[in-house]
Design an enzyme around this catalytic site. Structure first.
Site, PDB file in Angstrom:
ATOM      1  N   GLU A  85       0.706 102.044  66.196  1.00  0.00           N
ATOM      2  CA  GLU A  85       1.224 102.733  65.012  1.00  0.00           C
ATOM      3  C   GLU A  85       2.703 102.979  65.231  1.00  0.00           C
ATOM      4  O   GLU A  85       3.100 103.595  66.232  1.00  0.00           O
ATOM      5  CB  GLU A  85       0.505 104.048  64.742  1.00  0.00           C
ATOM      6  CG  GLU A  85       1.031 104.716  63.477  1.00  0.00           C
ATOM      7  CD  GLU A  85       0.175 105.851  62.950  1.00  0.00           C
ATOM      8  OE1 GLU A  85       0.690 106.648  62.144  1.00  0.00           O
ATOM      9  OE2 GLU A  85      -1.005 105.958  63.345  1.00  0.00           O
ATOM     10  N   GLU A 134       7.287 106.643  68.356  1.00  0.00           N
ATOM     11  CA  GLU A 134       7.974 107.692  67.617  1.00  0.00           C
ATOM     12  C   GLU A 134       9.145 108.175  68.458  1.00  0.00           C
ATOM     13  O   GLU A 134       9.029 108.297  69.681  1.00  0.00           O
ATOM     14  CB  GLU A 134       7.022 108.855  67.329  1.00  0.00           C
ATOM     15  CG  GLU A 134       7.635 110.029  66.572  1.00  0.00           C
ATOM     16  CD  GLU A 134       8.158 109.619  65.199  1.00  0.00           C
ATOM     17  OE1 GLU A 134       9.392 109.701  65.024  1.00  0.00           O
ATOM     18  OE2 GLU A 134       7.359 109.210  64.345  1.00  0.00           O
ATOM     19  N   ASP A 150      13.099 102.703  70.034  1.00  0.00           N
ATOM     20  CA  ASP A 150      12.956 101.764  68.928  1.00  0.00           C
ATOM     21  C   ASP A 150      11.724 100.884  69.141  1.00  0.00           C
ATOM     22  O   ASP A 150      11.622 100.173  70.149  1.00  0.00           O
ATOM     23  CB  ASP A 150      14.230 100.921  68.847  1.00  0.00           C
ATOM     24  CG  ASP A 150      14.223  99.928  67.694  1.00  0.00           C
ATOM     25  OD1 ASP A 150      13.228  99.861  66.946  1.00  0.00           O
ATOM     26  OD2 ASP A 150      15.228  99.210  67.547  1.00  0.00           O
ATOM     27  N   ASP A 164      10.463 106.182  57.001  1.00  0.00           N
ATOM     28  CA  ASP A 164      11.673 106.632  56.318  1.00  0.00           C
ATOM     29  C   ASP A 164      12.100 105.533  55.346  1.00  0.00           C
ATOM     30  O   ASP A 164      12.342 104.398  55.755  1.00  0.00           O
ATOM     31  CB  ASP A 164      12.776 106.886  57.347  1.00  0.00           C
ATOM     32  CG  ASP A 164      13.955 107.647  56.754  1.00  0.00           C
ATOM     33  OD1 ASP A 164      14.260 107.419  55.566  1.00  0.00           O
ATOM     34  OD2 ASP A 164      14.566 108.459  57.472  1.00  0.00           O
ATOM     35  N   LYS A 212      19.012 104.870  49.725  1.00  0.00           N
ATOM     36  CA  LYS A 212      20.297 104.370  49.233  1.00  0.00           C
ATOM     37  C   LYS A 212      20.449 102.890  49.572  1.00  0.00           C
ATOM     38  O   LYS A 212      20.130 102.458  50.675  1.00  0.00           O
ATOM     39  CB  LYS A 212      21.443 105.172  49.844  1.00  0.00           C
ATOM     40  CG  LYS A 212      21.460 106.639  49.416  1.00  0.00           C
ATOM     41  CD  LYS A 212      22.626 107.381  50.030  1.00  0.00           C
ATOM     42  CE  LYS A 212      22.624 108.849  49.586  1.00  0.00           C
ATOM     43  NZ  LYS A 212      23.747 109.616  50.182  1.00  0.00           N
ATOM     44  N   ASP A 271       5.076 106.210  49.519  1.00  0.00           N
ATOM     45  CA  ASP A 271       5.049 106.769  48.165  1.00  0.00           C
ATOM     46  C   ASP A 271       6.298 106.351  47.392  1.00  0.00           C
ATOM     47  O   ASP A 271       6.512 106.802  46.271  1.00  0.00           O
ATOM     48  CB  ASP A 271       4.965 108.305  48.221  1.00  0.00           C
ATOM     49  CG  ASP A 271       6.161 108.913  48.934  1.00  0.00           C
ATOM     50  OD1 ASP A 271       6.319 108.646  50.143  1.00  0.00           O
ATOM     51  OD2 ASP A 271       6.948 109.624  48.288  1.00  0.00           O
TER      52      ASP A 271
END
Length: 237
Positions: free
Chosen positions: A67, A92, A119, A141, A145, A177
């Site tokens: 994950e 993470e 990373d 994330d 923009k 989402d």
């Protein structure tokens, strides 16, 4: 911890790939800080010069999954508790999320999770071909923009490495989402030679995966009025 020089993945142009993301937030409380000092060193993956075989990380495990960006670890810890014969690699960099997962690992005695705190692409590049049975990227994330889209995890490079490390037929599941990020991911997948997108029916991508429990990021999206999510499932050719 490894003393090796840091390895910097290259992007599709052969240039070093920049990594973007928060690594720390609120100060950890005493219990979390103790887990960072005592438990994390036992679970943390340190990359060396050799390839990293998941079978060595999880002796006796029947399956191996990853994950990427597990956030607070709700999904990862739930899957690990449900499937204790599967070895899970969690990636993470945010210290708050790592601390939350460490608490769950400690409380639920989850011995089938190992953690990577840099990373995720660096880790993927060290995994052998066809060594993973599944991969998850849930509510990453979105970098909304336009000038920041290059910071999104989904790219030709990362999909190439995911395709290389997943076994034929293995699933890659992506949830968001943000409709623009869903479209971005689907567009990249359709151009990626290693993956197939073959939904059983129209709009199934709005239905949560079987056994799904909302993550805290999903709950925050609902609270913000974003009530439509995308649960995309792809398969390694």
């Amino acid at each position: 911890m490894s003393s090796q020089k840091p390895h910097h993945p290259l992007n599709v142009d052969g240039e070093p790939r920049a990594f973007f993301g928060r690594r720390s937030g609120k100060r950890l409380h005493k219990g979390q800080d103790q887990l960072f000092k005592e438990l994390l060193p036992e679970l943390e993956i340190a990359l060396g010069d050799e390839m990293l075989d998941p079978k060595v990380l999880f002796p006796g495990a029947d399956r191996h999954e990853i994950e990427i960006g597990y956030g607070g670890g709700e999904h990862l810890s739930l899957e690990a508790s449900r499937h204790r014969d599967t070895g899970y690699i969690g990636c993470e960099v945010f210290s708050g999320g790592i601390a939350k997962l460490l608490q769950q690992i400690d409380e639920e005695e989850l011995g089938n999770i190992r953690l990577y705190t840099d990373d995720a692409l660096k880790l993927l590049q060290k995994l052998p071909e066809a060594s993973l049975d599944g991969a998850f990227l849930l509510y990453p994330d979105p970098w909304p923009k336009t000038r920041h889209h290059k910071r999104r995890f989904i790219s030709p490079l990362t999909l190439s490495e995911l395709g290389r490390t997943l076994k034929p037929g293995a699933p890659f599941r992506f949830a968001t989402d943000i409709e623009d990020y869903a479209n971005w991911t689907l567009a990249h997948i359709l151009r990626a030679p290693d993956f197939v997108f073959a939904p059983e029916r129209a709009r199934i991508w709005h239905e949560p995966y079987a056994g799904w429990e909302p993550t805290r990021y999903e709950e925050k999206a609902r609270a913000a009025g974003r009530n439509i999510s995308f649960y995309l499932s792809f398969r390694r050719r």
